[in-house]
Scaffold this motif. Structure first.
Motif, short mmCIF file in Angstrom:
data_model
loop_
_atom_site.label_atom_id
_atom_site.label_comp_id
_atom_site.label_asym_id
_atom_site.label_seq_id
_atom_site.Cartn_x
_atom_site.Cartn_y
_atom_site.Cartn_z
N ARG A 214 39.55 28.95 44.89
CA ARG A 214 38.95 29.27 43.51
C ARG A 214 37.31 29.86 43.74
O ARG A 214 36.73 30.42 43.18
CB ARG A 214 38.84 28.08 42.98
CG ARG A 214 37.67 26.88 43.45
CD ARG A 214 37.53 25.64 42.44
NE ARG A 214 38.64 24.89 42.35
CZ ARG A 214 39.19 24.19 43.10
NH1 ARG A 214 38.22 23.71 44.18
NH2 ARG A 214 40.16 23.37 43.17
N GLU A 215 36.76 29.71 45.15
CA GLU A 215 35.57 30.26 45.16
C GLU A 215 35.50 31.82 45.04
O GLU A 215 34.27 32.20 44.62
CB GLU A 215 35.04 30.07 46.77
CG GLU A 215 36.02 30.72 47.81
CD GLU A 215 37.29 30.24 48.26
OE1 GLU A 215 37.62 30.32 49.25
OE2 GLU A 215 37.55 29.19 47.57
N PHE A 216 36.68 32.65 44.84
CA PHE A 216 36.65 33.82 44.40
C PHE A 216 36.67 34.01 43.03
O PHE A 216 36.78 35.16 42.72
CB PHE A 216 37.56 34.62 45.26
CG PHE A 216 37.46 34.55 46.73
CD1 PHE A 216 36.32 35.15 47.34
CD2 PHE A 216 38.31 33.99 47.61
CE1 PHE A 216 35.94 34.87 48.65
CE2 PHE A 216 37.95 34.12 49.14
CZ PHE A 216 37.01 34.60 49.47
N VAL A 217 37.01 33.01 42.12
CA VAL A 217 37.20 33.36 40.75
C VAL A 217 36.03 34.03 40.13
O VAL A 217 36.00 34.92 39.50
CB VAL A 217 37.60 32.29 40.12
CG1 VAL A 217 37.31 32.07 38.57
CG2 VAL A 217 38.97 31.52 40.39
N PRO A 218 34.74 33.51 40.32
CA PRO A 218 33.57 34.22 39.72
C PRO A 218 33.40 35.78 40.01
O PRO A 218 33.02 36.63 38.97
CB PRO A 218 32.21 33.61 40.20
CG PRO A 218 32.85 32.37 40.56
CD PRO A 218 34.21 32.56 41.07
N TYR A 219 33.77 36.21 41.31
CA TYR A 219 33.66 37.62 41.65
C TYR A 219 34.58 38.51 41.01
O TYR A 219 34.45 39.53 40.39
CB TYR A 219 33.81 37.70 43.20
CG TYR A 219 32.80 37.13 44.03
CD1 TYR A 219 31.38 37.23 44.01
CD2 TYR A 219 33.09 35.85 44.60
CE1 TYR A 219 30.58 36.66 44.70
CE2 TYR A 219 32.08 34.92 45.30
CZ TYR A 219 30.75 35.57 45.48
OH TYR A 219 29.85 34.97 45.98
N LEU A 220 36.15 37.84 41.06
CA LEU A 220 37.08 38.69 40.45
C LEU A 220 36.74 38.76 38.92
O LEU A 220 37.13 39.77 38.24
CB LEU A 220 38.32 38.18 40.73
CG LEU A 220 38.57 38.28 42.08
CD1 LEU A 220 40.27 37.63 42.52
CD2 LEU A 220 38.80 39.54 42.68
N THR A 221 36.45 37.88 38.40
CA THR A 221 35.97 37.58 36.78
C THR A 221 34.97 38.63 36.41
O THR A 221 35.47 39.59 35.47
CB THR A 221 35.63 36.38 36.50
OG1 THR A 221 36.63 35.42 36.67
CG2 THR A 221 35.24 36.30 34.87
N ARG A 222 33.95 38.78 37.13
CA ARG A 222 33.18 39.75 36.75
C ARG A 222 33.27 41.10 37.05
O ARG A 222 33.03 42.02 36.13
CB ARG A 222 31.60 39.47 37.46
CG ARG A 222 31.02 37.90 37.29
CD ARG A 222 29.45 37.98 37.82
NE ARG A 222 29.77 37.68 39.12
CZ ARG A 222 29.43 36.49 39.67
NH1 ARG A 222 29.39 35.48 39.13
NH2 ARG A 222 29.59 36.22 41.06
N ALA A 223 34.15 41.37 37.77
CA ALA A 223 34.78 42.73 38.20
C ALA A 223 35.78 43.22 37.28
O ALA A 223 35.62 44.08 36.81
CB ALA A 223 35.41 42.85 39.60
N ALA A 224 36.57 42.14 36.87
CA ALA A 224 37.25 42.72 35.75
C ALA A 224 36.84 42.80 34.45
O ALA A 224 37.30 43.92 33.86
CB ALA A 224 38.49 41.46 35.82
N VAL A 225 35.95 42.11 34.00
CA VAL A 225 35.22 42.17 32.81
C VAL A 225 34.64 43.49 32.75
O VAL A 225 34.62 44.18 31.77
CB VAL A 225 34.32 41.16 32.32
CG1 VAL A 225 33.48 41.52 31.37
CG2 VAL A 225 34.85 39.65 32.42
N ALA A 226 34.17 43.97 34.06
CA ALA A 226 33.48 45.37 34.02
C ALA A 226 34.35 46.54 33.84
O ALA A 226 33.98 47.56 33.17
CB ALA A 226 32.85 45.59 35.21
#
Length: 274
Positions: A214-226
């Motif tokens: 779960r520690e990678f959720v914020p990174y993938l989220t921001r990348a996907a929204v971009a």
């Protein structure tokens, strides 16, 4: 691009990003409702359109002894109560054609699990309801393969289609989120969803259950929204360590608001440049 209406929420095109969130599976009805209330309060503060999700049955657990949920009848009754209490649209998975009629009477979105994304009869029968159908791209499919899924749904006369990226198999017990797949699927003319929490799942990684990062959720989220996605899908829990399914990849409720602030800021920039 086709826009899709879900209750009073419209997704796709230039519309602001929407949120699908809730626990992986219906656990205790009161706790499940409370999680939904917490997420709704955050979404309302930030002005994010919100759709509640929870599965009434997790039919593809790693172990036969794993918790699956309350089942169709009881689960739909709980989801109906949550829908009426929160006054938001609701989503849950369907796994076979004989669940569709009952599910369509309650749910705003019928979700096809990734492992079933090529099941022609299931797709066709779900589409015939006229409900919004969200298909999770199978871990074994390329983004371009979703054209065939779209055609199956459209052949049943349904244009209320969402396509979800939830990671592709990358060796054993591992998934990778290929960000190229999001604009590829979006170019097919339907809103695209990014499942930020299942993309960090390690399927079967704990032997009789899945592990997660779960520690990678914020990174993938921001990348996907971009990339310009239309909907963000996240499984959220008040205490994932106690969750009965997918705890290792679920986000803590108290981490959601700060992440959504980043999501809104990125989405505003991206939508302004489309």
């Amino acid at each position: 691009m086709n826009t899709v209406k879900i209750g009073n929420i419209t997704v796709g095109g230039q519309n602001p990003i929407a949120l699908i969130a809730g626990p992986c599976v219906i656990e205790d009805p009161q706790r499940t409702l409370k999680i939904g209330q917490s997420i709704k309060a955050i979404a309302e503060r930030l002005g994010v359109p919100y759709i509640f999700k929870a599965s009434f049955d997790k039919a593809n657990r790693s172990s036969h002894s794993s918790f699956r949920g309350p089942g169709l009848e009881e689960g739909l009754a709980i989801l109906k109560h949550i829908k009426e209490t929160l006054k938001v649209p609701v989503l849950s998975d369907i796994h076979c054609s004989n669940q569709i009629e009952a599910a369509a009477a309650v749910l705003d979105i019928l979700q096809i699990p990734a492992f079933l994304s090529r099941q022609t009869d299931l797709l066709h029968q779900a589409a015939l309801t006229g409900k919004v159908v969200n298909v999770k791209k199978g871990q074994f499919l390329a983004p371009n393969d979703m054209k065939n899924v779209i055609n199956k749904l459209r052949e049943a006369g349904n244009e209320n289609i969402l396509l979800t990226e939830r990671g592709a198999s990358f060796g054993y017990n591992n998934l990778v989120a290929d960000m190229r797949g999001l604009p590829i699927m979006r170019s097919m003319g339907y809103p695209v969803v990014f499942d930020a929490t299942h993309c960090v799942q390690l399927p079967g990684g704990a032997g009789t259950s899945s592990a997660g990062q779960r520690e990678f959720v914020p990174y993938l989220t921001r990348a996907a929204v971009a990339t310009g996605i239309d909907v963000l899908f996240m499984e959220v829990h008040d205490n994932p360590e106690e969750a009965l399914s997918d705890g290792p990849n679920m986000l803590y409720v108290d981490q959601l608001e700060d992440l959504l602030k980043d999501v809104i800021a990125i989405d505003n920039v991206v939508k302004r440049h489309k």
